[in-house]
Motif scaffolding. Structure first.
Motif, PDB file in Angstrom:
ATOM      1  N   LEU A 206      39.319  47.744  45.792  1.00 33.70           N
ATOM      2  CA  LEU A 206      38.457  48.922  45.729  1.00 33.70           C
ATOM      3  C   LEU A 206      38.977  49.945  44.725  1.00 33.70           C
ATOM      4  O   LEU A 206      38.196  50.661  44.110  1.00 33.70           O
ATOM      5  CB  LEU A 206      38.342  49.568  47.109  1.00 33.70           C
ATOM      6  CG  LEU A 206      37.461  48.860  48.129  1.00 33.70           C
ATOM      7  CD1 LEU A 206      37.620  49.513  49.493  1.00 33.70           C
ATOM      8  CD2 LEU A 206      36.003  48.867  47.700  1.00 33.70           C
ATOM      9  N   GLY A 207      40.287  50.008  44.577  1.00 35.52           N
ATOM     10  CA  GLY A 207      40.887  50.992  43.692  1.00 35.52           C
ATOM     11  C   GLY A 207      41.061  50.523  42.261  1.00 35.52           C
ATOM     12  O   GLY A 207      41.657  51.231  41.451  1.00 35.52           O
ATOM     13  N   THR A 208      40.527  49.354  41.937  1.00 37.74           N
ATOM     14  CA  THR A 208      40.709  48.788  40.602  1.00 37.74           C
ATOM     15  C   THR A 208      39.361  48.532  39.953  1.00 37.74           C
ATOM     16  O   THR A 208      38.486  47.906  40.549  1.00 37.74           O
ATOM     17  CB  THR A 208      41.472  47.453  40.669  1.00 37.74           C
ATOM     18  OG1 THR A 208      42.702  47.656  41.360  1.00 37.74           O
ATOM     19  CG2 THR A 208      41.757  46.912  39.278  1.00 37.74           C
ATOM     20  N   GLU A 209      39.202  49.032  38.760  1.00 39.56           N
ATOM     21  CA  GLU A 209      37.998  48.711  37.997  1.00 39.56           C
ATOM     22  C   GLU A 209      38.248  47.398  37.266  1.00 39.56           C
ATOM     23  O   GLU A 209      39.155  47.285  36.455  1.00 39.56           O
ATOM     24  CB  GLU A 209      37.686  49.826  36.993  1.00 39.56           C
ATOM     25  CG  GLU A 209      37.330  51.152  37.635  1.00 39.56           C
ATOM     26  CD  GLU A 209      36.037  51.095  38.428  1.00 39.56           C
ATOM     27  OE1 GLU A 209      35.184  50.247  38.111  1.00 39.56           O
ATOM     28  OE2 GLU A 209      35.898  51.897  39.365  1.00 39.56           O
ATOM     29  N   GLY A 210      37.446  46.395  37.586  1.00 36.02           N
ATOM     30  CA  GLY A 210      37.660  45.103  36.954  1.00 36.02           C
ATOM     31  C   GLY A 210      36.355  44.418  36.639  1.00 36.02           C
ATOM     32  O   GLY A 210      35.267  44.912  36.960  1.00 36.02           O
ATOM     33  N   ALA A 211      36.466  43.265  36.012  1.00 39.36           N
ATOM     34  CA  ALA A 211      35.289  42.489  35.657  1.00 39.36           C
ATOM     35  C   ALA A 211      34.617  41.955  36.918  1.00 39.36           C
ATOM     36  O   ALA A 211      35.249  41.761  37.957  1.00 39.36           O
ATOM     37  CB  ALA A 211      35.680  41.343  34.730  1.00 39.36           C
ATOM     38  N   SER A 212      33.324  41.727  36.819  1.00 40.58           N
ATOM     39  CA  SER A 212      32.566  41.221  37.950  1.00 40.58           C
ATOM     40  C   SER A 212      32.559  39.698  37.958  1.00 40.58           C
ATOM     41  O   SER A 212      32.657  39.050  36.920  1.00 40.58           O
ATOM     42  CB  SER A 212      31.122  41.741  37.871  1.00 40.58           C
ATOM     43  OG  SER A 212      30.371  41.343  39.000  1.00 40.58           O
ATOM     44  N   GLY A 213      32.455  39.132  39.164  1.00 39.01           N
ATOM     45  CA  GLY A 213      32.245  37.697  39.279  1.00 39.01           C
ATOM     46  C   GLY A 213      33.470  36.863  39.552  1.00 39.01           C
ATOM     47  O   GLY A 213      33.408  35.631  39.466  1.00 39.01           O
ATOM     48  N   ALA A 214      34.575  37.476  39.909  1.00 37.23           N
ATOM     49  CA  ALA A 214      35.796  36.713  40.159  1.00 37.23           C
ATOM     50  C   ALA A 214      35.850  36.224  41.601  1.00 37.23           C
ATOM     51  O   ALA A 214      35.404  36.909  42.518  1.00 37.23           O
ATOM     52  CB  ALA A 214      37.030  37.558  39.851  1.00 37.23           C
TER      53      ALA A 214
END
Length: 327
Positions: A206-214
């Motif tokens: 929740l605290g990490t902005e990351g790529a979608s779809g992992a």
């Protein structure tokens, strides 16, 4: 004390909050500064008390109004609800696939909702083994196909244990008495994770902005997983002051016979069995080792509860310093 409106804390919608994993998630989320809206299934005599940071919404995964209420104002959804018991593929799919679809559709209708995390299962890696494994795999596929604008991920935990667990507790209690019931030859390898580490992983995502779809696997950081020698060696030190634990191997044909009888009984009497032919294939599968390195790289998360400490917590045993014991 009920949830305080608009107090600045982000809102997380949570399904499956009354279960073993869901309860730990709600506690960790509130502690991390989130407000949690938790869906629960009402039944006679059940009274849920909202508290600071936690608000309960009555309904189920087929209730569109309840799902909309859970999503109202939520920034993210943690979909933890799932079924581990069933007499048929349809029993599992109704919750583990259709439930995902309904929850995703509700999230897409909530303008505030941006992120969706599915708590899946390592079993989804091997969908051919069982109705349960296939249903969890279908749930992941349903999320991938319908997520739309949502940033999404799925987490595949291995066997989860800790205080409050009922699935693995009988095994650990048997070890404490000096007997370990082991399915089949017991020559496979498997990963484990303490429920607190799973909950902290969710907070990290929740605290990490990351790529979608992992789709991520998790574990407790024990390299190459565990074998029964390591588990029983640790349990002997933690639970029995070094006294040995005798192995009771249950032959696979016996497991299959009981599983077939369970399935027949379920059809006749209408209950949801745990041990089915598919579950036998699951528990005797040789490789349930996770690799959490990609998740750790993406989020910076690190597991904090080694098996020795987690086992002591689960059984309520004091953990003393012992030299040379397995991890």
């Amino acid at each position: 004390m009920s949830e305080t409106p608009d107090d600045g804390r982000p809102v997380v919608a949570l399904t499956g909050a009354t279960g073993f994993i869901g309860a730990a998630l709600s506690e960790h989320l509130v502690r991390a500064g989130y407000r949690v809206r938790a869906l629960y299934r009402p039944r006679r005599g059940r009274v849920m008390h909202s508290a600071s940071g936690l608000k309960w919404i009555a309904g189920d995964l087929d209730d569109k109004d309840a799902l909309a209420a859970v999503m109202d104002g939520a920034h993210a959804v943690i979909h933890c609800a799932g079924s581990v018991r069933g007499a048929s593929q349809a029993d599992f799919d109704r919750v583990n696939e259709r439930g995902v679809i309904n929850t995703v559709e509700a999230a897409l209708l909530a303008p505030s909702c941006e992120r969706f995390l599915l708590i899946s299962s390592l079993a989804a890696r091997e969908p051919q083994l069982s109705d349960y494994a296939r249903s969890k795999h279908l749930g992941e596929q349903a999320l991938a196909a319908r997520a739309g604008r949502l940033t999404w991920a799925a987490i595949r935990p291995p066997a989860v244990y800790g205080p409050g667990d009922r699935e693995m507790l009988p095994l650990f209690q048997g070890m404490a008495r000096g007997i370990a019931a082991i399915p089949g030859a017991g020559d496979g390898r498997f990963s484990l994770i303490h429920v607190a580490d799973l909950a902290s992983a969710v907070v990290a995502w929740l605290g990490t902005e990351g790529a979608s779809g992992a789709i991520y696997e998790l574990d407790d950081g024990h390299a190459r997983g565990y074998d029964w020698d390591t588990v029983l060696g640790t349990a002997a030190q933690v639970l029995r002051d070094g006294a040995p634990i005798r192995r009771l191997h249950i032959p696979v044909p016996v497991l299959r016979f009981v599983a077939r009888a369970n399935r027949l009984g379920a059809r006749l009497f209408g209950y949801a069995p745990m041990l089915t032919p598919g579950k036998v294939r699951e528990i005797t599968h040789a490789d349930w080792v996770s690799n959490s390195a990609p998740f750790m790289q993406a989020t910076g998360w690190q597991p904090a509860v080694p098996f020795r400490e987690g086992l002591a917590q689960t059984l309520g045993k004091p953990l003393t310093a012992l030299n040379g014991t397995p991890p």
